[in-house]
Design an enzyme around this catalytic site. Structure first.
Site, PDB file in Angstrom:
ATOM      1  N   GLU A 169      -4.711  63.975 -57.325  1.00  0.00           N
ATOM      2  CA  GLU A 169      -6.145  64.316 -57.261  1.00  0.00           C
ATOM      3  C   GLU A 169      -6.602  64.300 -55.802  1.00  0.00           C
ATOM      4  OE1 GLU A 169      -8.460  61.849 -59.911  1.00  0.00           O
ATOM      5  OE2 GLU A 169      -6.938  61.913 -61.478  1.00  0.00           O
ATOM      6  N   GLU A 190      -5.753  54.774 -64.622  1.00  0.00           N
ATOM      7  CA  GLU A 190      -6.570  53.717 -64.017  1.00  0.00           C
ATOM      8  C   GLU A 190      -6.601  52.413 -64.817  1.00  0.00           C
ATOM      9  OE1 GLU A 190     -10.341  55.623 -63.211  1.00  0.00           O
ATOM     10  OE2 GLU A 190      -9.379  57.241 -62.104  1.00  0.00           O
TER      11      GLU A 190
HETATM   12  O1  9MR Z   1     -13.982  65.128 -61.425  1.00  0.00           O
HETATM   13  C1  9MR Z   1     -14.384  64.424 -62.578  1.00  0.00           C
HETATM   14  C2  9MR Z   1     -15.892  64.470 -62.715  1.00  0.00           C
HETATM   15  O2  9MR Z   1     -16.308  65.791 -62.990  1.00  0.00           O
HETATM   16  C3  9MR Z   1     -16.333  63.536 -63.810  1.00  0.00           C
HETATM   17  O3  9MR Z   1     -17.745  63.474 -63.847  1.00  0.00           O
HETATM   18  C4  9MR Z   1     -15.754  62.145 -63.553  1.00  0.00           C
HETATM   19  C5  9MR Z   1     -16.170  61.180 -64.636  1.00  0.00           C
HETATM   20  O4  9MR Z   1     -15.753  59.910 -64.372  1.00  0.00           O
HETATM   21  O5  9MR Z   1     -14.348  62.228 -63.516  1.00  0.00           O
HETATM   22  C6  9MR Z   1     -13.908  62.990 -62.449  1.00  0.00           C
HETATM   23  O6  9MR Z   1     -12.503  62.995 -62.361  1.00  0.00           O
HETATM   24  C7  9MR Z   1     -11.886  61.729 -62.202  1.00  0.00           C
HETATM   25  C8  9MR Z   1     -10.535  61.802 -62.849  1.00  0.00           C
HETATM   26  O7  9MR Z   1     -10.640  62.216 -64.174  1.00  0.00           O
HETATM   27  C9  9MR Z   1      -9.807  60.477 -62.756  1.00  0.00           C
HETATM   28  N1  9MR Z   1      -9.746  60.005 -61.406  1.00  0.00           N
HETATM   29  C10 9MR Z   1     -10.986  59.987 -60.670  1.00  0.00           C
HETATM   30  C11 9MR Z   1     -11.657  61.365 -60.733  1.00  0.00           C
HETATM   31  C12 9MR Z   1     -12.918  61.381 -59.900  1.00  0.00           C
HETATM   32  O8  9MR Z   1     -13.855  60.498 -60.443  1.00  0.00           O
END
Ligand code: 9MR
Length: 379
Positions: free
Chosen positions: A266, A161
């Site tokens: 994802e 990102e």
């Molecule tokens: O699924 C993840 C969630 O449990 C966390 O709280 C969050 C924190 O920002 O991150 C989520 O996963 C993310 C991933 O690492 C990167 N792309 C977006 C995903 C959804 O937010």
């Protein structure tokens, strides 16, 4: 015809009747696939993200499902810098190590997520303001993780990102301190630490034309600098109505033209209203507890279940069309109950974005995806 000839004749007739024409797999074969991973074994890896709860043994039934259905795995949070490298001089490898054992036992492709990300970042890393010091810190972080898992992690999300929606660089702390060079530095260090491992640039909304152009610029620049970028990961946090799949397709084609693999890293499809779709609406506490924003607390109506199945069918139809470019499709969560979308963008909702419901049963969307698994052979 004597008795033996008759038997051979009957056997040949039976064989011919059972065999599908050249290049096609029969309906029986297609519907007899036992899992997502076997249904798409000739197409791409089928992956899933698992939480710390899974890794720590609190969800044995879900882990059984993971082993049965998927052949690729990502740690949802356990390898983010905040968790795996909480202090400059101390690491917490336990969860990642445990997951690695599970992946090895089940012969799964392992995705390391993510070496450099502005979110869920270790406080010590976030505090660095000097460019040379940041470069050293990134080197140490990347080197520690990548070398520990050489031969175990198959692919790393090296930077996650880094771009804004218009394709420009996100003003993360890394960018503020090092400019765009932090990306080059991160990819270079990962490549140096494990020349064999796949290097991924991962981001969301990569179907957007402006962001697509930004990724193309970024990957070309890295390639010109001698980085062997292996893949672009399109996260795929989508909804019942968007994005338009023609935009997704244009991005798959654009990234493939760079000579890299394309991943859907994802995937989930929210079934709930999005506050940003409301004119003038802002994410705010006001939506919490609102029935309008959380309409399916007591179950997803059949009509929406069907819409979700149709949406997944369209999505996988596109993936199969581009199976020569896509090497992995990973879901962001095991089942509806586990998804991050129950907590975002509004806390405490009941969402239904995945292929398995809260009791781990296959949803209609699962059946729709499975039914497609032999489509490409028929076309
Ligand atoms: O699924 C993840 C969630 O449990 C966390 O709280 C969050 C924190 O920002 O991150 C989520 O996963 C993310 C991933 O690492 C990167 N792309 C977006 C995903 C959804 O937010």
């Amino acid at each position: 015809m004597n008795y033996r000839h008759l038997l051979v004749f009957i056997a040949v007739i039976c064989l011919c009747a059972c065999q599908a024409p050249e290049g096609e797999r029969s309906v029986q074969e297609s519907s007899s696939a036992q899992s997502l991973k076997s249904a798409f074994a000739d197409d791409f890896f089928l992956g899933v993200a698992v939480s710390a709860n899974h890794i720590n043994g609190n969800k044995p039934r879900e882990m059984e499902l993971v082993a049965r259905e998927f052949n690729a795995i990502t740690a949802e949070n356990s390898m983010k810098s905040m968790n795996i490298h909480p202090e400059r001089d101390s690491f917490f490898f336990d969860e990642a190590d445990r997951l690695m054992v599970f992946a090895e036992e089940n012969d799964m492709h392992f995705v390391g997520h993510a070496l450099v990300w502005h979110s869920q970042q270790s406080p010590w890393l976030e505090k660095i303001t000097d460019s040379a010091e940041m470069a050293i810190a990134l080197t140490e972080h990347i080197n520690a993780l990548v070398t520990r898992y050489i031969g175990k992690v198959d692919a790393w999300d090296v930077v996650n990102e880094a771009l804004n929606e218009d394709g420009s660089y996100r003003e993360s702390n890394f960018y503020k301190v090092m400019g765009r060079d932090y990306l080059l530095h991160a990819f270079r260090e990962a490549q140096k630490a494990d020349p064999e491992v796949d290097l991924i640039y991962n981001d969301y909304n990569l179907w957007k034309p402006e962001k697509r152009a930004g990724v193309v610029r970024l990957v070309k620049w890295l390639q010109d600098e001698g980085i062997d970028v292996d893949a672009v990961g399109m996260q795929g946090h989508w909804s019942l109505i968007g994005p338009d799949l023609s935009d997704v397709e244009a991005s798959i084609n654009a990234y493939a033209e760079l000579g890299v693999d394309v991943l859907v890293s994802e995937l989930d499809v929210t079934a709930l209203p999005n506050p940003w779709d409301l004119e003038g609406a802002e994410i705010s506490q006001n939506f919490e507890g609102s029935e309008y924003m959380d309409p399916y607390r007591s179950g997803l109506p059949d009509s929406v279940q069907l819409l979700l199945a149709e949406r997944y069918e369209d999505i996988f139809r596109l993936f199969l069309k581009h199976r020569d470019k896509l090497t992995r499709v990973s879901f962001w969560g095991v089942c509806d109950g586990h998804s991050w979308l129950n907590g975002w963008p509004i806390e405490g909702r009941t969402n239904y974005p995945l292929l398995f419901d809260r009791s781990l049963k296959n949803k209609k969307a699962y059946d729709a995806v499975m039914a497609l698994s032999n489509l490409e052979a028929e076309e």
